[in-house]
Design an enzyme around this catalytic site. Sequence first.
Site, PDB file in Angstrom:
ATOM      1  N   CYS A 273      13.422  -4.648   8.270  1.00  0.00           N
ATOM      2  CA  CYS A 273      14.106  -4.670   7.541  1.00  0.00           C
ATOM      3  C   CYS A 273      13.351  -5.554   5.984  1.00  0.00           C
ATOM      4  CB  CYS A 273      14.599  -6.326   7.150  1.00  0.00           C
ATOM      5  SG  CYS A 273      15.824  -6.851   6.366  1.00  0.00           S
TER       6      CYS A 273
ATOM      7  N   CYS B  90       5.857  14.443   2.692  1.00  0.00           N
ATOM      8  CA  CYS B  90       4.196  14.372   2.311  1.00  0.00           C
ATOM      9  C   CYS B  90       3.582  15.205   3.757  1.00  0.00           C
ATOM     10  CB  CYS B  90       3.244  13.544   2.174  1.00  0.00           C
ATOM     11  SG  CYS B  90       3.576  13.211   0.666  1.00  0.00           S
ATOM     12  N   ARG B  91       3.340  16.282   3.813  1.00  0.00           N
ATOM     13  CA  ARG B  91       3.034  17.227   4.784  1.00  0.00           C
ATOM     14  C   ARG B  91       2.223  18.153   5.062  1.00  0.00           C
ATOM     15  NH1 ARG B  91       8.137  16.550   8.268  1.00  0.00           N
ATOM     16  NH2 ARG B  91       9.326  14.673   7.569  1.00  0.00           N
TER      17      ARG B  91
END
Length: 264
Positions: free
Chosen positions: A111, A250-251
């Site tokens: 968080c 993003c790969r």
Amino acid sequence: MTTSQGYQSFRVQRIKQSSTSIIEDNIIEETPIALSYNGISHAVMMATPTDIAYLAKGFSLSEAIIPNLSYLYDLEINHYEEGIEVQMQIATQAFVELKQHKRTMEGRTGCGLCGIENLQQLNRPLKKLAPANPAWLDTLTAVYHHIKNHQPITQATGAAHAAAWVVNGEIIATFEDVGRHNALDKLLGYLLTEQRDTTEGFVFMTSRASYELVRKCTQCNIRLLATISAPTTQAIKLANESGLTLASFCREDGYVVYAQPQSI
């Protein structure tokens, strides 16, 4: 149990199919870290106890507690049985403004908004950023391929987020933490301590793109935030408002631009 940098080793029982074995398993550390300013406690967060000074500096800057490090006069780290306390002395002007907007937070690892007093605090003004360098996007797949080699805690535990600083396609520095916003604060603290030009590169993170990550990057003049996982609607909204380019998923075979598509 033996202590290591950012994680500890435990003897555990592994059951796989019909066999049982005793193995050594590396577990990421999660420690309470308290931040205080001029003797008054401000925040307690759960974080991985590495690069604590960078974490404290990055948090102070990305949360707009101080405008730059010249407002930070002293920083002292104290270790206790219950956790770690970082005592900071800041300029009177910054401390007066902090007291006017004081909040006490119990920062959980997942968080970035715990403890805020009202919804209006979500809408503090955003910096307006200049456009990102379009060429940076062409390096995202290569960064994805290489970042795993810069994540020792993740390799040992499989439980850390990483935030990397990338310049000209090269990973210059990487920081890890059990909390994604803590990892980013460590990176931002490093960049500003080392007086790096935050307009010359971008941030790549092995997490989702959430509200607080975009706000922290914007506060420190980061023009591109790239993440491996998905963005949230608030992240996209804030990125569009500030001018930050946001690329997610993003790969090794591509990415998706969710904010400032004109950067392509």
